[in-house]
Scaffold this motif. Structure first.
Motif, short mmCIF file in Angstrom:
data_model
loop_
_atom_site.label_atom_id
_atom_site.label_comp_id
_atom_site.label_asym_id
_atom_site.label_seq_id
_atom_site.Cartn_x
_atom_site.Cartn_y
_atom_site.Cartn_z
N VAL A 156 0.77 -1.34 0.04
CA VAL A 156 0.04 0.13 -0.01
C VAL A 156 1.17 1.26 0.11
CG1 VAL A 156 -1.36 1.32 1.40
CG2 VAL A 156 -1.98 -1.08 0.97
N ALA A 157 2.02 1.25 0.71
CA ALA A 157 2.71 2.43 1.06
C ALA A 157 3.59 2.62 -0.27
CB ALA A 157 3.84 2.17 1.89
N TYR A 160 1.47 4.50 -2.85
CA TYR A 160 1.38 6.02 -2.60
C TYR A 160 2.87 6.63 -3.14
CZ TYR A 160 -2.37 6.19 0.79
OH TYR A 160 -3.45 5.89 1.18
N ASN A 165 -0.30 12.10 -4.66
CA ASN A 165 -1.41 12.97 -4.86
C ASN A 165 -2.63 12.34 -6.00
OD1 ASN A 165 -0.27 14.45 -3.18
ND2 ASN A 165 0.74 15.92 -4.73
N GLN A 166 -2.93 11.15 -5.96
CA GLN A 166 -4.01 10.70 -6.76
C GLN A 166 -4.75 10.03 -5.60
OE1 GLN A 166 -2.90 9.00 -10.60
NE2 GLN A 166 -1.06 9.83 -10.17
N ALA A 167 -5.94 9.63 -6.31
CA ALA A 167 -7.08 8.75 -5.65
C ALA A 167 -6.49 7.67 -5.45
CB ALA A 167 -8.38 9.02 -6.35
N PRO A 168 -6.90 7.02 -4.15
CA PRO A 168 -6.41 5.74 -4.00
C PRO A 168 -7.10 4.71 -4.91
CG PRO A 168 -8.01 6.31 -2.27
CD PRO A 168 -7.79 7.69 -3.15
N GLN A 172 -5.14 -0.24 -1.95
CA GLN A 172 -5.01 1.32 -1.09
C GLN A 172 -6.28 1.88 -0.85
OE1 GLN A 172 -3.32 3.88 -3.97
NE2 GLN A 172 -2.55 5.27 -2.55
N GLU A 176 -6.71 2.68 3.08
CA GLU A 176 -6.74 4.32 3.34
C GLU A 176 -7.71 4.65 4.20
OE1 GLU A 176 -5.57 7.11 0.06
OE2 GLU A 176 -7.05 8.44 1.08
N ILE A 179 -7.10 3.80 7.70
CA ILE A 179 -5.96 4.64 8.09
C ILE A 179 -6.48 6.08 8.49
CG2 ILE A 179 -3.82 5.77 7.69
CD1 ILE A 179 -2.92 3.18 6.03
N VAL A 180 -7.15 6.71 7.81
CA VAL A 180 -7.76 7.93 8.05
C VAL A 180 -8.72 7.88 9.23
CG1 VAL A 180 -9.20 9.72 7.19
CG2 VAL A 180 -7.36 8.73 5.36
N PHE B 28 8.65 1.66 6.88
CA PHE B 28 8.23 1.45 5.53
C PHE B 28 6.76 1.66 5.17
CE2 PHE B 28 12.14 -1.21 6.46
CZ PHE B 28 12.75 -0.46 5.36
N ALA B 29 6.02 1.58 6.04
CA ALA B 29 4.41 1.87 5.65
C ALA B 29 3.90 3.15 6.45
CB ALA B 29 3.95 0.58 6.14
N ILE B 33 2.89 6.26 4.28
CA ILE B 33 1.54 6.64 3.76
C ILE B 33 0.97 7.96 4.65
CG2 ILE B 33 -0.80 5.70 4.48
CD1 ILE B 33 0.57 2.86 4.20
N ALA B 36 2.27 10.80 2.94
CA ALA B 36 1.55 10.91 1.52
C ALA B 36 0.16 11.47 1.61
CB ALA B 36 1.55 9.47 0.69
N ARG B 40 -1.19 14.81 0.05
CA ARG B 40 -2.30 15.04 -0.61
C ARG B 40 -3.55 15.94 0.03
NH1 ARG B 40 -6.01 9.96 -0.94
NH2 ARG B 40 -4.11 8.78 -1.76
N SER B 43 -2.35 19.22 -0.77
CA SER B 43 -2.32 19.57 -2.14
C SER B 43 -3.81 19.74 -2.80
CB SER B 43 -1.67 18.73 -3.11
OG SER B 43 -2.70 17.52 -3.58
#
Lengths: 380, 164
Positions: A156-157, A160, A165-168, A172, A176, A179-180, B28-29, B33, B36, B40, B43
């Motif tokens: 997954v990393a 990224y 800067n793109q949609a997952p 991912q 994501e 994680i969020v 590493f993750a 992540i 990023a 994002r 941005s």
């Protein structure tokens, strides 16, 4: 307010689950009572079967007498390190290298050659000093989950890095939001501005618990191990939360434990021991909650299976009839367990974050403090 | 109860394994992540801010344009008005000048005519005088051609003189 509502909702769900858990334990107790009477007559022993399945083992049982042997690594200060396959024990029927299996535990015996385990003499003093580092069923499942986690999250990393800067996309986009979710709804809301330092632990704990809960629901190897329903695992996790809490606690936190401001001296004699007890009680509850919920889930599923065999022993028809109902209940329970798998991961992470948050919180308003305490009490 | 006793080996492997996972995944993750994700978020935020700014700029530009247009229109009106005034002035001036010139010319002409007239009158007077003298001379000559008449005249004249 929104977070408070979510927490209340989750605590309500937890309370709602309590009857299921107690029901499972009751059914388990009644099963073992029922089966102890029929031990001699080699009948189906549900209690024993369930306990065998939810506890750790030195081999991975597949079916009947088939079992995948796992490495035995045992250290004794007198005898040194011995490494051999658990297959040498022949399901506990023979000794090997001076050791034998007794109820899935390794014990030292006087006989160094391979003999019948039933006639071996157990060396009690050596057994007391044994250090068992064996790759048991749960250790094996732990390694599998570790490899799985490293594979999932490094890939997954990587996505990224390749698609900044793109949609997952793909895996991912599954990971994501979680994680969020952990970042925004767990760490940020419970810890506050210093949340970033604790994100790696919270994320690792959340995904470790969730992935292992899910793996536990899969009945095939390498799933099906009751890893998160094992007290050693939940204890390790809870102790890590305790260590992080204790080491990141500020002066304010210790002050509230040892000398709660604005409280008369004589109350402190009562309050301080309670607060100190609470410091250890919180991770203890974390440990018990995860262990009990996951073990109970396995017990319930196994109980439904046992019902089929218990009724099947009476008559084939009864077994069939009960089988259909049991299967329906098992499907329902598995769906429920899917929810519980996520919920327990979330609850463990959230409570860890709340405890860490309380430890790092700067001096706050009294009313707020009161609210947090009430909330915490509600959730426990 | 055996289930509630944490096994030493499993605890050992769990702590070791978990710490390794924690270390590896942090490195590493989680860090890549989370970075990023933050990047994002930033941005997206930047893009939104830029869009708002662009919108504002567009609005400003539009109002500027309108202002410019209004100013231009005003300027045009002003220039037109000025031109009209200038035109009127020029026409009036020209008219005045022409009138003045005409007046001057008329006066001149009138003066000239008057002078000419006066000259002509003087001339005429002289001519008339000359003619009269000549006529008188001729008449005198005729009338004085015989003595009788001369005497009559003289007598007449004398009569006049006496009467005076």
């Amino acid at each position: 307010m929104k977070n408070l509502n979510i927490r209340i909702l989750i605590s309500a769900i937890l309370f709602w689950l309590v009857p299921f858990i107690s029901m499972a334990q009751e059914s388990h107790d009644s099963l073992s009572v029922a089966t102890t009477e029929s031990v001699e007559s080699a009948e189906f022993d549900a209690g024993r079967m369930i306990m065998d399945h939810i506890s750790d083992a030195h081999g991975w049982h597949l079916w009947g007498e088939s079992e995948i042997p796992l490495p035995i690594i045992v250290y004794s200060p007198e005898r040194g390190l011995s490494v051999f396959s658990s297959g040498h024990f022949h399901h506990g029927h023979s000794t090997y290298n001076g050791y034998m299996l007794k109820e899935q535990k390794i014990v030292a015996v006087d006989e160094m050659d391979e003999t019948d385990a039933h006639h071996a003499t157990i060396n009690e003093s050596l057994t007391a000093n044994l250090y068992d580092f064996s790759i048991t069923k749960n250790v094996f499942a732990l390694f599998v989950s570790i490899i799985l986690m490293i594979w999932i999250f490094t890939s997954v990393a990587k996505s990224y890095k390749t698609r900044p800067n793109q949609a997952p996309k793909g895996l991912q986009s599954l990971i994501e939001p979680l994680i969020v979710f952990v970042r925004d709804d767990v760490a940020k809301s419970a810890i506050g501005p210093k949340y970033q330092k604790y994100m790696p632990y919270l994320l690792t704990a959340f995904f470790f618990i969730w992935i292992n809960n899910m793996l536990g629901l899969i009945p095939l190897i390498p799933g099906g191990a009751n890893l998160t329903g094992n007290i050693a695992i939940t204890m390790s996790l809870a102790v890590m939360t305790l260590i992080i809490t204790v080491f990141s606690a500020n002066k304010n936190y210790w002050l509230h434990i040892f000398a709660m401001p604005g409280v008369p001296m004589w109350v402190l004699f009562l309050l301080t021991p309670i607060e100190i007890l609470g410091l250890f009680l919180r991770p203890f509850v974390l440990m018990i909650r995860l262990f009990a919920n996951m073990a109970a889930g396995h017990i319930i599923a196994l109980s439904f299976i046992s019902l089929i065999f218990i009724f099947g022993e009476m008559s084939a028809g009864a077994g069939m009839g009960v089988g259909v109902i049991s299967l329906a209940f098992m499907v329902f329970m598995t769906f429920l367990e899917l929810l519980v798998a996520f919920l327990q991961a979330y609850v463990f992470t959230l409570l860890s974050a709340i405890y860490i948050g309380a430890a790092v919180e700067e001096h706050h308003h009294d009313a707020e403090h009161h609210d947090a305490k009430v909330e915490e009490a509600l959730i426990i | 109860m055996e289930l509630l006793k944490p096994a030493f080996g499993l605890t050992f492997w769990m702590v070791l394994g978990f710490l390794i996972v924690l270390f590896l995944l942090t490195k590493f993750a989680w860090k890549p992540i989370l970075n990023a994700l933050n990047e994002r978020d930033k941005s997206i935020e930047d893009a939104l801010n830029a869009a708002i700014k662009a919108k504002d700029e567009m609005a400003n530009l539009k109002s500027d344009n309108e202002k410019l247009l209004a100013e231009a229109r005003q300027e045009r009106d002003k220039i037109l008005k000025e031109a009209r005034v200038t035109k009127d002035n020029i026409i009036n001036e020209a008219r005045d000048k022409a009138t003045a010139e005409a007046d001057r010319l008329l006066t001149l002409a009138r003066e000239g005519i008057h002078n000419e007239k006066m000259a002509a009158i003087t001339d005429l007077k002289n001519q008339v005088a000359l003619l009269s003298v000549e006529i008188a001379e001729k008449i005198m000559k005729q009338q004085l051609a015989d003595d009788g008449k001369q005497k009559a005249l003289v007598a007449d004249l004398l009569k006049d003189v006496k009467m005076n």
